[in-house]
Design a protein around this motif. Structure first.
Motif, mmCIF file in Angstrom:
data_model
loop_
_atom_site.group_PDB
_atom_site.id
_atom_site.type_symbol
_atom_site.label_atom_id
_atom_site.label_comp_id
_atom_site.label_asym_id
_atom_site.label_seq_id
_atom_site.Cartn_x
_atom_site.Cartn_y
_atom_site.Cartn_z
ATOM 1 N N GLY A 146 0.814 -1.207 0.000
ATOM 2 C CA GLY A 146 0.000 0.000 0.000
ATOM 3 C C GLY A 146 0.846 1.254 0.000
ATOM 4 O O GLY A 146 0.529 2.244 -0.672
ATOM 5 N N ALA A 147 1.968 1.212 0.733
ATOM 6 C CA ALA A 147 2.850 2.376 0.788
ATOM 7 C C ALA A 147 3.444 2.683 -0.581
ATOM 8 O O ALA A 147 3.530 3.848 -0.980
ATOM 9 N N ARG A 148 3.829 1.638 -1.317
ATOM 10 C CA ARG A 148 4.431 1.867 -2.633
ATOM 11 C C ARG A 148 3.379 2.357 -3.638
ATOM 12 O O ARG A 148 3.707 3.116 -4.560
ATOM 13 N N VAL A 149 2.146 1.929 -3.478
ATOM 14 C CA VAL A 149 1.071 2.465 -4.317
ATOM 15 C C VAL A 149 0.907 3.960 -4.043
ATOM 16 O O VAL A 149 0.765 4.780 -4.973
ATOM 17 N N MET A 150 0.939 4.323 -2.779
ATOM 18 C CA MET A 150 0.852 5.738 -2.411
ATOM 19 C C MET A 150 2.055 6.510 -2.971
ATOM 20 O O MET A 150 1.916 7.645 -3.441
ATOM 21 N N ASN A 151 3.243 5.881 -2.939
ATOM 22 C CA ASN A 151 4.427 6.517 -3.510
ATOM 23 C C ASN A 151 4.248 6.791 -4.996
ATOM 24 O O ASN A 151 4.643 7.851 -5.501
ATOM 25 N N ALA A 152 3.662 5.823 -5.713
ATOM 26 C CA ALA A 152 3.466 5.980 -7.152
ATOM 27 C C ALA A 152 2.580 7.182 -7.451
ATOM 28 O O ALA A 152 2.890 8.002 -8.333
ATOM 29 N N PHE A 153 1.491 7.304 -6.721
ATOM 30 C CA PHE A 153 0.609 8.458 -6.918
ATOM 31 C C PHE A 153 1.321 9.764 -6.563
ATOM 32 O O PHE A 153 1.137 10.796 -7.221
ATOM 33 N N SER A 154 2.159 9.709 -5.521
ATOM 34 C CA SER A 154 2.860 10.927 -5.113
ATOM 35 C C SER A 154 3.889 11.343 -6.157
ATOM 36 O O SER A 154 4.094 12.538 -6.398
ATOM 37 N N HIS A 155 4.534 10.373 -6.810
ATOM 38 C CA HIS A 155 5.513 10.707 -7.842
ATOM 39 C C HIS A 155 4.841 11.378 -9.038
ATOM 40 O O HIS A 155 5.347 12.371 -9.579
ATOM 41 N N LEU A 156 3.702 10.838 -9.445
ATOM 42 C CA LEU A 156 2.978 11.460 -10.554
ATOM 43 C C LEU A 156 2.420 12.820 -10.142
ATOM 44 O O LEU A 156 2.431 13.778 -10.928
ATOM 45 N N GLY A 157 1.945 12.893 -8.918
ATOM 46 C CA GLY A 157 1.429 14.163 -8.420
ATOM 47 C C GLY A 157 2.508 15.219 -8.322
ATOM 48 O O GLY A 157 2.252 16.417 -8.509
ATOM 49 N N ALA A 158 3.745 14.792 -8.051
ATOM 50 C CA ALA A 158 4.848 15.737 -7.939
ATOM 51 C C ALA A 158 5.111 16.443 -9.261
ATOM 52 O O ALA A 158 5.382 17.650 -9.291
ATOM 53 N N ALA A 159 5.039 15.684 -10.374
ATOM 54 C CA ALA A 159 5.252 16.298 -11.687
ATOM 55 C C ALA A 159 4.182 17.350 -11.976
ATOM 56 O O ALA A 159 4.475 18.432 -12.489
ATOM 57 N N TRP A 160 2.935 17.035 -11.632
ATOM 58 C CA TRP A 160 1.825 17.979 -11.850
ATOM 59 C C TRP A 160 1.968 19.211 -10.969
ATOM 60 O O TRP A 160 1.828 20.345 -11.416
ATOM 61 N N LEU A 161 2.261 18.980 -9.681
ATOM 62 C CA LEU A 161 2.327 20.084 -8.726
ATOM 63 C C LEU A 161 3.524 20.997 -8.999
ATOM 64 O O LEU A 161 3.407 22.224 -8.915
ATOM 65 N N SER A 162 4.671 20.403 -9.337
ATOM 66 C CA SER A 162 5.866 21.217 -9.552
ATOM 67 C C SER A 162 5.723 22.131 -10.753
ATOM 68 O O SER A 162 6.341 23.201 -10.799
ATOM 69 N N ALA A 163 4.910 21.720 -11.727
ATOM 70 C CA ALA A 163 4.680 22.575 -12.895
ATOM 71 C C ALA A 163 3.895 23.829 -12.520
ATOM 72 O O ALA A 163 3.891 24.810 -13.268
ATOM 73 N N ARG A 164 3.249 23.797 -11.356
ATOM 74 C CA ARG A 164 2.406 24.907 -10.932
ATOM 75 C C ARG A 164 3.024 25.758 -9.830
ATOM 76 O O ARG A 164 2.840 26.973 -9.809
ATOM 77 N N ILE A 165 3.743 25.139 -8.916
ATOM 78 C CA ILE A 165 4.299 25.920 -7.799
ATOM 79 C C ILE A 165 5.829 25.894 -7.772
ATOM 80 O O ILE A 165 6.428 26.552 -6.923
ATOM 81 N N GLY A 166 6.456 25.124 -8.647
ATOM 82 C CA GLY A 166 7.913 25.090 -8.690
ATOM 83 C C GLY A 166 8.489 23.868 -7.985
ATOM 84 O O GLY A 166 7.849 23.273 -7.110
ATOM 85 N N LEU A 167 9.715 23.498 -8.384
ATOM 86 C CA LEU A 167 10.352 22.291 -7.849
ATOM 87 C C LEU A 167 10.680 22.410 -6.363
ATOM 88 O O LEU A 167 10.391 21.512 -5.572
ATOM 89 N N VAL A 168 11.291 23.520 -5.958
ATOM 90 C CA VAL A 168 11.680 23.675 -4.547
ATOM 91 C C VAL A 168 10.454 23.733 -3.648
ATOM 92 O O VAL A 168 10.410 23.092 -2.588
ATOM 93 N N ASN A 169 9.448 24.480 -4.041
ATOM 94 C CA ASN A 169 8.223 24.559 -3.235
ATOM 95 C C ASN A 169 7.563 23.191 -3.095
ATOM 96 O O ASN A 169 7.047 22.854 -2.017
#
Length: 394
Positions: A253-276
């Motif tokens: 379950g943790a690795r499934v959550m990690n997978a979603f977080s990795h994809l979410g990171a690409a989406w979020l960083s495009a909007r608020i920046g990599l460091v944020n």
């Protein structure tokens, strides 16, 4: 190049399965051998120290000696070390096998191979490429964690001795690494660095950036070494009496959550920046981590752990992408090597302190310490790098 990428993805997947498996079972296996937490913490630390040495080799000679040679060699060493680890019970031999085999008890692939697997790309697609690379590994980590049901199955349905059932899982770990090493033999010359014959000169600006990043990544990794998968698995097993199968399913379950977080990171960083993205997702995950030792049941601890895993990995692809963005293309292998070396050196000593803290204080002491150190890391990262933008953010 497409064929090389497929080989690298397939081999990294097999490595991830192996690391997901050993991350759940390493601490339990060493405890079954009769080692106390301080002793098996030292053994696990030796394995991560071996990874640090591998990272140093990659940093200085990765491109000049050839990426293919290094990847094959790392796979063979890991497989051989796993075999010795499976058939020994002496602390010194176990530590040596873990060191030479670069045994990774973190439950996630942080091997030296990650620094030389070709994975760059243009600025627009770089973060997404790193995100998908990590998602593939997340699937492997989840499958490896699921394979932790193997020892209980062998005990319950085949009457295998408890220690031998765990030993069988360690042998499977070795087989997976051997298969990854064989796959790397199929890499073409295109997988090599175009500047392999040259020693890239690192600019003064990049040296300053890498010095700061190495310090910060070392701090983060030292904290991470207090809460690697093997230590978390032992905590759940000793604190709540959770079985290998239950812990394995939790890590799935943790690795499934990690997978979603990795994809979410690409989406979020495009909007608020990599460091944020790195900072604003990492701090809440550390606060969740801090609460886990105070729970009264495995079920509640598992829920908090899963929530934490949904945020804790969003900084991984963004961190990788940011590092590649702020140095020159010809400096990337060195940058990946030196920062990986800093991470592994710091992480190598952490299990020794964590095991001793578990034995001398409480089982949850290293988990709480890790949360505090990671929050400190987040604050320092934001202060040092909030004004240095990746090219696509300027």
């Amino acid at each position: 190049m497409v064929r090389d990428r497929r080989i690298i993805f397939a081999a990294s997947f097999l490595r991830a399965v192996a690391n997901g498996l050993i991350g759940v079972l390493a601490g339990i296996y060493l405890a079954q051998l009769g080692l106390d937490p301080a002793a098996w913490g030292a053994v696990l630390g030796a394995g991560i120290a071996g990874t640090a040495v591998g990272a140093a080799g990659v940093m200085f000679w990765g491109d000049r000696m050839g990426r293919k040679r290094w990847l094959v060699g790392l796979g063979v060493l890991a497989a051989a070390g796993g075999v010795v680890f499976a058939f020994s019970s002496q602390v010194v031999v176990l530590g040596a096998a873990a060191f030479l085999g670069m045994l990774n008890s973190l439950g996630k692939d942080r091997a030296a191979a990650r620094a030389i697997e070709p994975s760059t790309g243009d600025a627009a697609g770089r973060t997404r490429a790193f995100a998908w690379y990590n998602v593939i590994q997340d699937v492997g980590h989840a499958l490896g964690a699921a394979l932790a049901v193997l020892p209980p199955l062998l005990r319950d349905f085949a009457g295998v001795d408890p220690l031998d059932s765990l030993r069988a899982a360690v042998i499977l770990y070795s087989v997976l690494y051997a298969a990854a090493g064989i796959l790397y033999l199929g890499l073409s010359s295109q997988a090599e660095s175009p500047t392999a014959a040259l020693r890239a000169e690192v600019s003064p600006q990049s040296r300053t950036i890498l010095a700061k990043m190495s310090f910060l990544f070392a701090l983060d990794s030292f904290a991470g070494g207090f809460q690697g998968s093997a230590l978390f698995a032992y905590f759940f097993h000793a604190q709540y009496g959770a079985s290998e199968a239950a812990i394995g399913m939790l890590f799935v379950g943790a690795r499934v959550m990690n997978a979603f977080s990795h994809l979410g990171a690409a989406w979020l960083s495009a909007r608020i920046g990599l460091v944020n993205t790195m900072v604003f997702t990492h701090t809440p995950s550390s606060l969740l981590t801090f609460t886990i030792p105070f729970t009264g049941s495995f079920e509640l601890a598992a829920v908090l752990f899963l929530l934490r895993e949904g945020l804790s990995e969003m900084d991984v692809p963004t961190r990788q992408s940011y590092l590649m963005a702020v140095v020159k293309p010809e400096e990337r292998t060195f940058a990946g090597g030196v920062t990986n070396l800093a991470r592994m050196c710091a992480r190598a000593i952490a299990p020794v302190f964590a095991g001793s803290a578990m034995q001398a204080l409480t089982l949850g002491a290293p988990i709480m310490a890790a949360a505090g150190l990671k929050i400190l890391y987040d604050g320092l990262l934001y202060v040092m790098f909030r004004k240095l933008k990746a090219p696509e953010e300027r």
